[in-house]
Design an enzyme around this catalytic site. Structure first.
Site, PDB file in Angstrom:
ATOM      1  N   SER A  95      -3.021   4.528  11.277  1.00  0.00           N
ATOM      2  CA  SER A  95      -2.120   5.509  11.872  1.00  0.00           C
ATOM      3  C   SER A  95      -2.457   6.886  11.333  1.00  0.00           C
ATOM      4  O   SER A  95      -2.832   7.026  10.157  1.00  0.00           O
ATOM      5  CB  SER A  95      -0.666   5.174  11.532  1.00  0.00           C
ATOM      6  OG  SER A  95       0.192   6.240  11.896  1.00  0.00           O
ATOM      7  N   TYR A 111       6.410   2.299   6.159  1.00  0.00           N
ATOM      8  CA  TYR A 111       5.411   1.959   7.185  1.00  0.00           C
ATOM      9  C   TYR A 111       4.093   2.662   6.908  1.00  0.00           C
ATOM     10  O   TYR A 111       3.018   2.037   6.951  1.00  0.00           O
ATOM     11  CB  TYR A 111       5.945   2.362   8.560  1.00  0.00           C
ATOM     12  CG  TYR A 111       4.872   2.489   9.620  1.00  0.00           C
ATOM     13  CD1 TYR A 111       4.296   1.351  10.194  1.00  0.00           C
ATOM     14  CD2 TYR A 111       4.404   3.740  10.037  1.00  0.00           C
ATOM     15  CE1 TYR A 111       3.308   1.463  11.154  1.00  0.00           C
ATOM     16  CE2 TYR A 111       3.419   3.852  11.003  1.00  0.00           C
ATOM     17  CZ  TYR A 111       2.869   2.725  11.552  1.00  0.00           C
ATOM     18  OH  TYR A 111       1.885   2.832  12.502  1.00  0.00           O
TER      19      TYR A 111
END
Length: 250
Positions: free
Chosen positions: A141, A155
């Site tokens: 990400s 996360y």
């Protein structure tokens, strides 16, 4: 059909979103694709059907990750359909987390079990099945390199760990001609992205404004990058963190 004919790929979390886009792209390039899903078997069947309708070959594997015995079950099911692997895409993951103030240990442990532990042991057990000259792509990400959404800290931490796996694994598997890379999407138009932005007024426009290209990404934008890394053209790229955020980090 393209340059992946005769190769077998496994894409985890391929029933929808980015994973489905990757699975369909690899299938279009001629790979036989194992479409992994956790719970949504109907969506996985749709992905398989879409690949087959386009002239490709695919099969579904249903195993919920983050549970005891998950990786054993995944490879046992895979081995029923294929006798080796050429491309492994670790895409499955929990795509958000609550804030530091809200998250509890159960959620934190589940997050790391699915996003970090599962990919590690999928690779560990999959290495014997992965043919020389193969490919491993881990879906990271852009948040691993940016504090754009700091409240999703837990996360983001999992994606940082996944990036270390890619970097170090490239040295471990390199002698076999196997490349290992992380691909880091920015905001992509998926159900999960909508949930993260909460559908609040102006949120989508804000997300589009993060990109230098002025839009929220599409699954194909990421899938095309993965397909390049999986192809012969990507043979000299390994141990890399590939920015697929549409310029969101510039």
């Amino acid at each position: 059909m393209g340059g992946l004919a005769g190769r077998t790929a496994l894409v985890t979390g391929a029933s929808r979103g980015i994973g489905r886009g990757i699975a369909e792209r690899l299938g279009h390039e001629g790979a036989r694709v194992a479409v992994h899903y956790g719970r949504n078997g109907a969506a996985a069947k749709e992905t398989v059907a879409a690949i087959e309708a386009a002239g490709g070959s695919a099969f579904a594997i249903g195993v919920e990750l983050g549970r005891p015995g998950d990786v054993d079950a995944l490879w046992e099911e895979f081995d029923r359909h294929a006798d080796g692997l050429d491309i492994l895409v670790n895409n499955a993951g929990i795509g958000k987390s609550r804030t530091m103030e809200e998250i509890d240990e159960e959620e934190y442990d589940k997050l790391f079990a699915v996003n970090v532990k599962a990919p590690f042991f999928i690779v560990k057990q999959g290495a014997a099945r992965l043919r020389d000259g193969g490919r491993v792509v881990n879906i990271s990400s852009g948040l691993a390199r940016s504090a754009t959404m700091p409240h999703h800290m837990a996360y983001t931490m999992t994606k940082g760990a996944l990036d270390v796996l890619s970097r170090d694994l490239s040295k471990v598997l390199g002698p076999r001609g196997i490349t290992v890379n992380s691909v880091a999407p920015g905001l992509i138009d998926t159900d999960n992205t909508y949930e993260v932005l909460h559908g609040s007024p102006g949120a989508w426009e804000w997300g589009a404004g993060l990109s230098a290209l002025g839009r929220v990404g599409e699954t194909a934008d990421v899938a095309d990058v993965v397909a390049f890394l999986a192809s012969d053209a990507g043979r000299w790229v390994t141990g890399s963190w590939v920015d697929a955020t549409g310029g969101s980090l510039t």
